[in-house]
Design a protein around this motif. Structure first.
Motif, short mmCIF file in Angstrom:
data_model
loop_
_atom_site.label_atom_id
_atom_site.label_comp_id
_atom_site.label_asym_id
_atom_site.label_seq_id
_atom_site.Cartn_x
_atom_site.Cartn_y
_atom_site.Cartn_z
N GLU A 61 0.86 -1.17 0.00
CA GLU A 61 0.00 0.00 0.00
C GLU A 61 0.90 1.23 0.00
OE1 GLU A 61 -2.15 -0.68 3.68
OE2 GLU A 61 -2.26 -2.80 3.11
N ASN A 62 0.47 2.27 -0.67
CA ASN A 62 1.23 3.53 -0.74
C ASN A 62 2.63 3.33 -1.32
OD1 ASN A 62 -0.91 4.99 0.63
ND2 ASN A 62 -0.23 3.93 2.46
N PHE A 63 2.77 2.38 -2.23
CA PHE A 63 4.08 2.11 -2.84
C PHE A 63 4.59 3.35 -3.55
CE2 PHE A 63 6.72 1.00 -6.46
CZ PHE A 63 7.68 0.20 -5.86
N ARG A 64 5.87 3.64 -3.33
CA ARG A 64 6.50 4.77 -4.01
C ARG A 64 8.01 4.58 -4.00
NH1 ARG A 64 5.35 5.62 1.04
NH2 ARG A 64 6.77 6.72 2.43
N TYR A 65 8.63 5.20 -4.99
CA TYR A 65 10.08 5.32 -5.00
C TYR A 65 10.40 6.71 -4.48
CZ TYR A 65 10.82 1.05 -7.68
OH TYR A 65 10.90 -0.26 -8.08
N ASP A 66 11.17 6.79 -3.40
CA ASP A 66 11.52 8.08 -2.81
C ASP A 66 12.78 8.69 -3.39
OD1 ASP A 66 9.31 8.22 -1.21
OD2 ASP A 66 10.34 7.67 0.64
N ARG A 67 13.79 7.85 -3.63
CA ARG A 67 15.06 8.36 -4.16
C ARG A 67 15.56 7.40 -5.23
NH1 ARG A 67 18.93 9.32 0.85
NH2 ARG A 67 18.04 7.33 1.48
N THR A 68 16.24 7.96 -6.21
CA THR A 68 16.81 7.14 -7.26
C THR A 68 18.22 7.65 -7.60
OG1 THR A 68 15.92 8.52 -9.05
CG2 THR A 68 14.55 6.68 -8.30
N TRP A 69 19.06 6.73 -8.01
CA TRP A 69 20.40 7.05 -8.48
C TRP A 69 20.63 6.22 -9.73
CZ3 TRP A 69 18.99 5.41 -3.66
CH2 TRP A 69 19.16 6.30 -2.61
N ALA A 70 21.21 6.84 -10.74
CA ALA A 70 21.50 6.11 -11.97
C ALA A 70 22.85 6.56 -12.52
CB ALA A 70 20.41 6.35 -13.01
N ALA A 71 23.64 5.60 -12.91
CA ALA A 71 24.93 5.90 -13.52
C ALA A 71 25.31 4.71 -14.39
CB ALA A 71 26.00 6.14 -12.46
N GLY A 72 25.70 5.02 -15.62
CA GLY A 72 26.12 3.95 -16.52
C GLY A 72 25.02 2.93 -16.72
N ASP A 73 25.30 1.68 -16.36
CA ASP A 73 24.32 0.63 -16.56
C ASP A 73 23.63 0.21 -15.26
OD1 ASP A 73 26.38 -0.72 -15.30
OD2 ASP A 73 26.40 -2.41 -16.71
N GLU A 74 23.76 1.02 -14.21
CA GLU A 74 23.14 0.66 -12.93
C GLU A 74 22.20 1.75 -12.44
OE1 GLU A 74 26.16 -2.46 -10.96
OE2 GLU A 74 26.40 -0.38 -10.32
N ALA A 75 21.09 1.28 -11.84
CA ALA A 75 20.12 2.18 -11.23
C ALA A 75 19.76 1.63 -9.86
CB ALA A 75 18.88 2.30 -12.10
N ILE A 76 19.72 2.50 -8.88
CA ILE A 76 19.30 2.13 -7.53
C ILE A 76 18.06 2.95 -7.23
CG2 ILE A 76 19.89 2.06 -5.08
CD1 ILE A 76 22.85 1.93 -5.96
N MET A 77 17.00 2.25 -6.81
CA MET A 77 15.75 2.92 -6.52
C MET A 77 15.28 2.53 -5.12
SD MET A 77 14.00 2.56 -10.30
CE MET A 77 12.75 3.82 -10.02
N GLU A 78 15.17 3.53 -4.24
CA GLU A 78 14.73 3.29 -2.87
C GLU A 78 13.20 3.33 -2.85
OE1 GLU A 78 15.48 5.26 1.49
OE2 GLU A 78 15.11 6.60 -0.21
N PHE A 79 12.58 2.27 -2.32
CA PHE A 79 11.12 2.23 -2.27
C PHE A 79 10.62 2.15 -0.83
CE2 PHE A 79 12.33 -2.24 -2.79
CZ PHE A 79 11.54 -2.89 -1.83
N LYS A 80 9.39 2.61 -0.66
CA LYS A 80 8.71 2.54 0.63
C LYS A 80 7.24 2.25 0.39
CE LYS A 80 11.83 5.63 3.06
NZ LYS A 80 12.00 6.95 3.67
N GLY A 81 6.60 1.76 1.40
CA GLY A 81 5.18 1.47 1.37
C GLY A 81 4.82 0.80 2.68
N ASN A 82 3.66 0.24 2.74
CA ASN A 82 3.27 -0.47 3.95
C ASN A 82 2.34 -1.62 3.61
OD1 ASN A 82 1.47 2.02 3.61
ND2 ASN A 82 0.23 0.72 4.95
N ILE A 83 2.28 -2.56 4.52
CA ILE A 83 1.32 -3.65 4.49
C ILE A 83 0.60 -3.57 5.82
CG2 ILE A 83 0.96 -6.14 4.37
CD1 ILE A 83 3.54 -6.31 2.71
N GLY A 84 -0.59 -2.99 5.81
CA GLY A 84 -1.27 -2.70 7.06
C GLY A 84 -0.43 -1.73 7.87
N ALA A 85 -0.16 -2.09 9.12
CA ALA A 85 0.63 -1.22 10.00
C ALA A 85 2.14 -1.42 9.83
CB ALA A 85 0.24 -1.48 11.45
N VAL A 86 2.54 -2.38 9.01
CA VAL A 86 3.95 -2.70 8.83
C VAL A 86 4.56 -1.81 7.75
CG1 VAL A 86 5.63 -4.50 8.25
CG2 VAL A 86 3.57 -5.09 9.55
N GLU A 87 5.54 -1.00 8.12
CA GLU A 87 6.25 -0.16 7.17
C GLU A 87 7.31 -1.00 6.46
OE1 GLU A 87 5.66 3.11 6.45
OE2 GLU A 87 3.93 2.96 7.80
#
Length: 140
Positions: A61-87
């Motif tokens: 629930e509330n899935f989103r990517y908050d921060r991303t980094w990309a360089a060359g052939d690599e990308a890092i994407m930080e995600f957040k969300g929840n499942i009920g009360a569990v972050e």
């Protein structure tokens, strides 16, 4: 000059914002591998890989990517969300090939209780989707 990874990040962010992800199988390079804390071995079956990618925004629930980094052939994407009360907090580390497709994805998820909640929901969704495919039903 925009790298393949930067273009990939923009595509993913656009799809997440729009709530569409049914075409993720086209994102996978032949032989793509998914490393996840959920499986002891990499997921290499393209259908299974695509189902997992499609299911995460539905499972969290509330899935989103908050921060991303990309360089060359690599990308890092930080995600957040929840499942009920569990972050849920995690990282997707993508390796993108020359054609702009995913050749490898490594996923990290924290905390432990988030991992357990994600596993339960993801398993149910993957099984349901695979059963639909076996019956010849459309998924999406």
């Amino acid at each position: 000059m925009t790298t393949a990874a930067e273009t990939f990040v923009e595509t993913v962010l656009e799809k997440v914002r729009a709530g569409t992800g049914s075409s993720v199988s086209a994102w996978l390079a032949p032989g793509a591998r998914l490393f996840t804390p959920r499986h002891h071995k990499p997921v290499t079956d393209p259908n299974h890989f695509a189902i997992i990618l499609q299911s995460i925004p539905k499972v969290l629930e509330n899935f989103r990517y908050d921060r991303t980094w990309a360089a060359g052939d690599e990308a890092i994407m930080e995600f957040k969300g929840n499942i009920g009360a569990v972050e849920v907090h995690g990282l997707d580390i993508f390796t993108i090939d020359d054609s702009g497709q995913i050749s490898e994805l490594t996923v990290f998820v924290r905390p432990t209780k988030a991992h357990a909640a994600l596993a339960e929901r993801e398993d149910a969704m993957v099984i349901e989707t695979l059963q639909k495919l076996q019956r010849g039903e459309a998924i999406g």
